[in-house]
Design a protein around this motif. Structure first.
Motif, PDB file in Angstrom:
ATOM      1  N   ARG A  66      -2.178  -4.311   6.759  1.00 59.15           N
ATOM      2  CA  ARG A  66      -1.012  -4.441   7.633  1.00 59.15           C
ATOM      3  C   ARG A  66      -0.002  -5.425   7.040  1.00 59.15           C
ATOM      4  N   LEU A  92       1.726  -3.883   4.130  1.00 61.12           N
ATOM      5  CA  LEU A  92       2.697  -2.889   4.556  1.00 61.12           C
ATOM      6  C   LEU A  92       3.994  -3.559   4.997  1.00 61.12           C
ATOM      7  N   ILE A 120       2.783   3.385   0.882  1.00 59.39           N
ATOM      8  CA  ILE A 120       2.792   3.241   2.339  1.00 59.39           C
ATOM      9  C   ILE A 120       1.681   4.083   2.956  1.00 59.39           C
ATOM     10  N   LEU A 153      -1.666   2.348   2.530  1.00 60.06           N
ATOM     11  CA  LEU A 153      -1.835   1.176   3.397  1.00 60.06           C
ATOM     12  C   LEU A 153      -2.072   1.586   4.846  1.00 60.06           C
ATOM     13  N   ALA A 168       4.412   7.853   6.789  1.00 60.75           N
ATOM     14  CA  ALA A 168       5.112   7.208   5.674  1.00 60.75           C
ATOM     15  C   ALA A 168       6.512   7.790   5.502  1.00 60.75           C
TER      16      ALA A 168
END
Length: 255
Positions: A90, A93, A189, A192, A206
């Motif tokens: 997190r 990201l 993305i 993650l 994403a």
């Protein structure tokens, strides 16, 4: 051997001059006003050299965007956390979204140019409709009779997968802005999100996180210096995605 080394040095110097000229033109002109002929004149090289090096106007814009984004790419792969390895998904990201907003806010003209290059992909060639203005991007690209060598840099591991882009056509997904930089951003993305929420549709989420960065409204906010505001909004959106309760897939109605 000496001649070969000199030729490679000349090629590198020409490539750098072309990218710098393109960058300078983007600060002073709208994307649709920047033709390959104009770039060649500004860089002091022949137009044939420009096509040989980058393949097309889209190839040129891609190469410049890749060079601008290389620092972010390096930080993700080997930099300190939270952007680099070692932080929770997190946090990585959020840091990555901040980094993307920073790249886009400093390169709004380039992002717009990528979109414009893609949007002109299927204009009728000059040889079919009569001679067009030779400073136009469609005419000059249509008149190139053969596929030039594609030598612009791509992020590591992507080169063998990239399609020929001399036509400036959108990729198989139909997204007009897809290019190696976008591919890397999207893949990172997605990874993650998957690491944080294995049940989520990471691929689509994403795309949803990245799509606002191509919006004229977001570009207007960035023009007003509101990059921090955009980054906060993206973090909020990403957090909501990660915290949303799991929902079962809808089944199509029968009959």
């Amino acid at each position: 051997m000496t001649q070969g080394r000199r030729e490679r040095a000349d090629a590198a110097r020409n490539r750098r001059a072309i990218l710098l000229a393109t960058e300078d033109l983007l600060t002073r002109h709208r994307p649709e006003e920047i033709s390959m002929e104009r770039v060649a004149a500004a860089a002091g090289v022949g137009k044939g050299t420009l096509f040989h090096r980058f393949g097309s106007r889209m190839g040129l814009m891609r190469a410049l965007m890749e060079e601008r984004a290389v620092a972010l790419h390096t930080s993700v792969e080997s930099g300190p956390p939270p952007l680099g390895p070692g932080a929770p998904p997190r946090e990585r990201l959020y840091a990555f979204l901040d980094g993307i907003v920073d790249v886009v806010s400093r390169n709004k003209g380039l992002v717009a140019a990528l979109g414009h290059a893609a949007s002109t992909a299927h204009r009728p060639p000059a040889r079919k409709t009569g001679r067009q203005d030779r400073t136009g991007t469609a005419a000059e690209e249509a008149d190139q009779g053969q596929e030039p060598e594609q030598v612009c840099a791509v992020p590591r591991g992507r080169a063998a997968q990239e399609p020929d882009d001399t036509s400036d056509a959108p990729d198989r997904h139909g997204h007009p802005h897809d290019h190696p930089v976008y591919d890397f951003w999207h893949a990172h993305i997605s990874a993650l999100i998957t690491a944080e929420r294995p049940d989520a549709d990471a691929e689509l989420l994403a795309h949803l996180l990245l799509s606002p960065l191509y919006s004229t409204h977001i570009h207007a906010a960035l023009e007003r210096g509101e990059g921090a505001r955009v980054a906060r909004a993206l973090r909020t959106t990403a957090g909501a995605m990660l915290d949303a309760p799991e929902t079962p897939e809808e089944t199509p109605p029968s009959g």
